[in-house]
Design an enzyme around this catalytic site. Structure first.
Site, PDB file in Angstrom:
ATOM      1  N   CYS A 332      14.803   1.659  24.719  1.00  0.00           N
ATOM      2  CA  CYS A 332      13.707   2.538  24.307  1.00  0.00           C
ATOM      3  C   CYS A 332      14.197   3.983  24.148  1.00  0.00           C
ATOM      4  O   CYS A 332      14.913   4.279  23.206  1.00  0.00           O
ATOM      5  CB  CYS A 332      12.540   2.421  25.282  1.00  0.00           C
ATOM      6  SG  CYS A 332      10.958   2.979  24.594  1.00  0.00           S
ATOM      7  N   HIS A 428      11.468  -3.669  26.149  1.00  0.00           N
ATOM      8  CA  HIS A 428      11.495  -3.603  27.609  1.00  0.00           C
ATOM      9  C   HIS A 428      11.388  -5.011  28.180  1.00  0.00           C
ATOM     10  O   HIS A 428      10.774  -5.896  27.581  1.00  0.00           O
ATOM     11  CB  HIS A 428      10.313  -2.786  28.133  1.00  0.00           C
ATOM     12  CG  HIS A 428      10.398  -1.326  27.853  1.00  0.00           C
ATOM     13  ND1 HIS A 428      11.276  -0.490  28.512  1.00  0.00           N
ATOM     14  CD2 HIS A 428       9.696  -0.539  26.995  1.00  0.00           C
ATOM     15  CE1 HIS A 428      11.102   0.751  28.076  1.00  0.00           C
ATOM     16  NE2 HIS A 428      10.159   0.742  27.149  1.00  0.00           N
TER      17      HIS A 428
END
Length: 485
Positions: A332, A428
């Protein structure tokens, strides 16, 4: 419908784990249970079934209830972006950015939002287990409170106070809370629980009685130190444990602790792998040259954290690792940092700016107001992968032609450099996928154990629930919960 709220004598007394354990204990009794936290502050967030986001602690508590996480379980979430600024999430959606003073002054206006979510949850279940934030003893924050007694009194939910004996001073903490809160708030509290006790609880009998006598509240249990809690996902604190060398021949996976690190429980599945040593590198320490993998984690303030990374000299360590052919994984915000440029033309993270990235992936990122929130499944390295995306902005560039993953029902995701040793992804939770985790570790010559991280977490919840059933008077809690105050 019954409800019970756990409040603490302070932060980190173990409320989140106790709520999760109680949720599982009650679910194991066949009750329909829902967790609820009116207000949370955390950069560790989870995607919900209704396409929003909540604190990961509440997502874990939902798992304990055996129900999908929903934005109603945490209607107000604050995600710190700087020392005095947070992103405000209401009902799972971004509502804006607030300074700390603005939130304190205006938080009372969010009480209707909180009660709306609570009302919906109540109609779905037999009992709601509510978690407070901080402590009701913070009387300087009482006006406009929505996290503790402000909510409890508005919703007429009885309260049990939790004290942490491991840190010391638990008698003063509980009796002191009784002393400083007003009579109306004190009347909401129907008992106390001692948490994190080590040793023979009989040694605390006199102290237990003294608390009951001085506070006027009955004791409802003494909970031992719960070893199984270490098997649950991290929430608000990273254990800053650093070792200079890998133990017993383990390969080091190193992750720098950034000021606004987010969703660092992405790394938890590595803790169960016997062949690797997860090393969280604190500020002031170099990333060790012997690291086999460097992970750049998620961040709530990517540009500011990239600047912090450079101030620590970690960019030098990362580039040296790259020159040696070492493996680098960016998750991310860490993915965004690996590119050549990050632009924030609208000032999403603060003042409008554009900065140079680490230049290890040929990609650029432009931050944007719309937040991507979705669960994803797909394949990477011929292995199934499942996780979620939670980011603002888009990343494009030449290296995206070599995607990290193929998303089911979509295209490529992420990027890999030409040499194959720098990987960036927005997914994630990918390391919880056993085959994917094993494929990553195979690249550094380590055989993964293939264990299902989700199953391990679920087993830990059962273990905690079993301990609570022994050490807390759950029957008394249910009787308290059945009577609104």
């Amino acid at each position: 419908m019954a409800a019970l709220m756990l409040q603490g004598t302070g932060s980190d007394v173990g409320k989140s784990v106790l709520v999760a354990g109680l949720c599982r204990a009650l679910a194991n009794r066949g009750l329909r249970v829902r967790p609820f936290k009116p207000q949370n502050m955390s950069n560790n967030a989870a995607v919900t079934i209704d396409g929003g986001e909540i604190g990961r602690a509440q997502a874990l508590q939902a798992l304990a209830c055996r129900t999908p996480p929903h934005s109603d379980m945490n209607p107000v979430l604050l995600k710190p972006q700087a020392d005095r600024t947070s992103q405000l999430i209401v009902h799972g959606r971004v509502r804006g950015t607030l300074g700390s003073g603005n939130f304190r002054a205006g938080r009372g206006a969010l009480l209707p939002d909180v009660l709306e979510s609570y009302g919906r949850l109540r109609r779905q279940c037999d009992i709601v287990i509510v978690e407070g934030a901080g402590s009701p003893a913070e009387i300087n924050l009482r006006a406009g409170d929505i996290a503790n007694m402000g909510f409890a009194r508005a919703a007429r939910v009885p309260v049990v106070l939790v004290g942490d004996i491991d840190r010391g001073g638990v008698i003063a903490a509980i009796v002191g809370t009784r002393t400083v809160i007003d009579a109306e708030d004190a009347a909401m509290i129907k008992g106390f629980v001692i948490n994190k006790f080590r040793g023979d609880p009989a040694l605390f009998d006199d102290g237990y009685r003294a608390i009951a006598e001085r506070s006027g509240w009955p004791g409802l249990g003494v909970v031992p130190w719960l070893a199984a809690a270490a098997r649950l996902p991290s929430e608000d604190a990273v254990i800053l444990e650093r070792r200079a060398d890998a133990r017993e021949g383990r390969r080091i996976v190193a992750c720098p602790i950034l000021p606004r690190i987010a969703n660092f429980d992405d790394l938890d599945p590595l803790k169960q792998e016997p062949g690797v040593e997860l090393l969280m590198v604190p500020p002031g320490q170099p990333i060790p040259a012997e690291a086999a993998i460097i992970v750049l984690p998620g961040s709530k303030a990517t540009i500011a954290d990239l600047a912090a990374l450079r101030r620590e000299g970690w960019d030098i360590d990362i580039k040296a690792h790259h020159r040696r052919g070492g493996l680098i994984l960016g998750l991310c915000g860490g993915y965004q940092m690996l590119g050549t440029r990050i632009a924030d033309p609208l000032g999403i993270e603060g003042a409008a700016s554009e900065v140079e990235g680490l230049g290890l992936l040929d990609v650029t990122t432009e931050l944007a107001p719309a937040k991507t929130l979705r669960e994803v499944t797909g394949t990477a390295w011929n292995s199934p992968v499942a996780g979620y995306e939670m980011h603002m902005g888009a990343t494009v560039g030449t290296d995206t032609a070599r995607p990290f993953a193929r998303i089911d029902g979509g295209g490529g995701e992420g990027a890999i450099n030409a040499a194959g040793n720098v990987i960036g992804t927005y997914i994630h939770g990918l390391l919880a996928s056993p085959a994917l985790r094993s494929a990553l570790l195979a690249k550094i010559g380590v055989a993964g154990n293939g264990r299902d991280h989700g199953a391990d977490v679920d087993a830990a919840l059962d273990d905690i629930a079993a301990e609570l059933a022994i050490h807390i008077d759950i029957g008394a809690l249910l009787r308290i919960a059945a009577h609104p105050v």
